[in-house]
Design an enzyme around this catalytic site. Structure first.
Site, mmCIF file in Angstrom:
data_model
loop_
_atom_site.group_PDB
_atom_site.id
_atom_site.type_symbol
_atom_site.label_atom_id
_atom_site.label_comp_id
_atom_site.label_asym_id
_atom_site.label_seq_id
_atom_site.Cartn_x
_atom_site.Cartn_y
_atom_site.Cartn_z
ATOM 1 N N ASP A 49 0.842 -1.194 0.000
ATOM 2 C CA ASP A 49 0.000 0.000 0.000
ATOM 3 C C ASP A 49 0.880 1.247 0.000
ATOM 4 O O ASP A 49 1.840 1.322 0.776
ATOM 5 C CB ASP A 49 -0.914 -0.025 1.234
ATOM 6 C CG ASP A 49 -2.062 0.951 1.142
ATOM 7 O OD1 ASP A 49 -1.828 2.137 0.814
ATOM 8 O OD2 ASP A 49 -3.188 0.548 1.425
ATOM 9 N N ILE A 50 0.561 2.228 -0.854
ATOM 10 C CA ILE A 50 1.360 3.461 -0.905
ATOM 11 C C ILE A 50 0.956 4.459 0.187
ATOM 12 O O ILE A 50 1.604 5.488 0.354
ATOM 13 C CB ILE A 50 1.314 4.154 -2.285
ATOM 14 C CG1 ILE A 50 -0.113 4.568 -2.654
ATOM 15 C CG2 ILE A 50 1.930 3.268 -3.345
ATOM 16 C CD1 ILE A 50 -0.195 5.503 -3.843
ATOM 17 N N HIS B 77 -16.533 2.544 4.387
ATOM 18 C CA HIS B 77 -15.163 3.057 4.284
ATOM 19 C C HIS B 77 -14.362 2.478 3.124
ATOM 20 O O HIS B 77 -13.132 2.488 3.162
ATOM 21 C CB HIS B 77 -14.393 2.869 5.603
ATOM 22 C CG HIS B 77 -15.118 3.434 6.782
ATOM 23 N ND1 HIS B 77 -15.208 4.785 7.015
ATOM 24 C CD2 HIS B 77 -15.833 2.833 7.761
ATOM 25 C CE1 HIS B 77 -15.931 4.989 8.099
ATOM 26 N NE2 HIS B 77 -16.330 3.826 8.570
ATOM 27 N N GLN B 78 -15.026 2.013 2.071
ATOM 28 C CA GLN B 78 -14.306 1.544 0.887
ATOM 29 C C GLN B 78 -13.908 2.756 0.062
ATOM 30 O O GLN B 78 -14.758 3.515 -0.382
ATOM 31 C CB GLN B 78 -15.181 0.592 0.067
ATOM 32 C CG GLN B 78 -14.475 0.015 -1.139
ATOM 33 C CD GLN B 78 -15.372 -0.922 -1.940
ATOM 34 O OE1 GLN B 78 -16.587 -0.917 -1.800
ATOM 35 N NE2 GLN B 78 -14.760 -1.720 -2.794
ATOM 36 N N GLU B 79 -12.615 2.943 -0.146
ATOM 37 C CA GLU B 79 -12.112 4.099 -0.891
ATOM 38 C C GLU B 79 -11.970 3.813 -2.383
ATOM 39 O O GLU B 79 -12.196 4.690 -3.203
ATOM 40 C CB GLU B 79 -10.754 4.542 -0.324
ATOM 41 C CG GLU B 79 -10.834 5.068 1.100
ATOM 42 C CD GLU B 79 -11.655 6.345 1.210
ATOM 43 O OE1 GLU B 79 -11.535 7.217 0.331
ATOM 44 O OE2 GLU B 79 -12.423 6.466 2.183
ATOM 45 N N HIS C 92 -10.951 -5.564 -2.497
ATOM 46 C CA HIS C 92 -9.562 -5.757 -2.080
ATOM 47 C C HIS C 92 -9.517 -6.027 -0.585
ATOM 48 O O HIS C 92 -10.434 -5.682 0.151
ATOM 49 C CB HIS C 92 -8.687 -4.557 -2.444
ATOM 50 C CG HIS C 92 -9.132 -3.254 -1.853
ATOM 51 N ND1 HIS C 92 -10.228 -2.557 -2.314
ATOM 52 C CD2 HIS C 92 -8.628 -2.511 -0.845
ATOM 53 C CE1 HIS C 92 -10.370 -1.433 -1.610
ATOM 54 N NE2 HIS C 92 -9.420 -1.384 -0.697
ATOM 55 N N ASN D 134 -13.662 -3.894 3.003
ATOM 56 C CA ASN D 134 -14.813 -3.001 3.103
ATOM 57 C C ASN D 134 -15.639 -3.068 1.821
ATOM 58 O O ASN D 134 -15.083 -3.193 0.733
ATOM 59 C CB ASN D 134 -14.352 -1.556 3.326
ATOM 60 C CG ASN D 134 -13.486 -1.405 4.556
ATOM 61 O OD1 ASN D 134 -13.739 -2.024 5.578
ATOM 62 N ND2 ASN D 134 -12.447 -0.600 4.457
ATOM 63 N N HIS E 210 -7.025 -5.722 2.840
ATOM 64 C CA HIS E 210 -5.847 -5.126 3.458
ATOM 65 C C HIS E 210 -5.217 -6.157 4.400
ATOM 66 O O HIS E 210 -5.928 -6.807 5.170
ATOM 67 C CB HIS E 210 -6.238 -3.909 4.307
ATOM 68 C CG HIS E 210 -6.772 -2.765 3.526
ATOM 69 N ND1 HIS E 210 -6.000 -1.693 3.172
ATOM 70 C CD2 HIS E 210 -8.021 -2.522 3.038
ATOM 71 C CE1 HIS E 210 -6.746 -0.820 2.503
ATOM 72 N NE2 HIS E 210 -7.972 -1.311 2.412
#
Length: 136
Positions: free
Chosen positions: A35-36, A93-95, A100, A87, A102
């Site tokens: 993750d960036i 809270h899914q961006e 995917h 999520n 985490h």
């Protein structure tokens, strides 16, 4: 089983190599990378190679490797404590609107995923009624 990727999705672009990433693992159905915007060192994402916004929309064959890959990453990181987070939808809270998972190492109380769990007291009879109403 053919991948289905969306043209404008950031994760689909990463899978296709159009956006650079630090790849950790790849198979025919799964792509994992660091993750960036990590919550802790080693925070990784496990992404199915099929564009679906929510998990219930994802074909099972693209979901099957997600947890084994997350386990491999947590093991490789040597993480004793970690969260696996997924999520579905903005309210949850899914961006990025692509399924995917985490993998977030939790090395200390102030690093990694920090959350509050607001548990509520359940009515057992209502739980039983809900269980009976569910269709599988």
């Amino acid at each position: 089983m053919a991948s289905k990727l969306a043209v404008e999705c950031v994760f689909c672009k990463i899978i296709r190599g159009e956006i650079p990433s630090v790849k950790l693992f790849e198979t025919a159905t799964t792509f994992a990378f660091l993750d960036i915007g990590p919550l802790s060192e080693g925070h990784a994402l496990v992404v199915p190679k099929f564009h679906a916004e929510k998990m219930h929309q994802l074909p099972d064959e693209f979901l099957a490797e997600s947890m084994p890959v997350a386990k491999k990453i947590a093991t490789a990181l040597g993480a004793d404590n970690y969260n696996i987070l997924q999520n579905n939808g903005r309210l949850a809270h899914q961006e990025v609107p692509h399924v995917h998972f985490h993998v977030i190492p939790k090395p200390s109380t102030d690093k990694g995923l920090i959350m509050e769990w607001s548990a509520q007291k359940a009515d057992v009879e209502k739980l039983k009624d809900l269980a009976k109403s569910l269709k599988f």
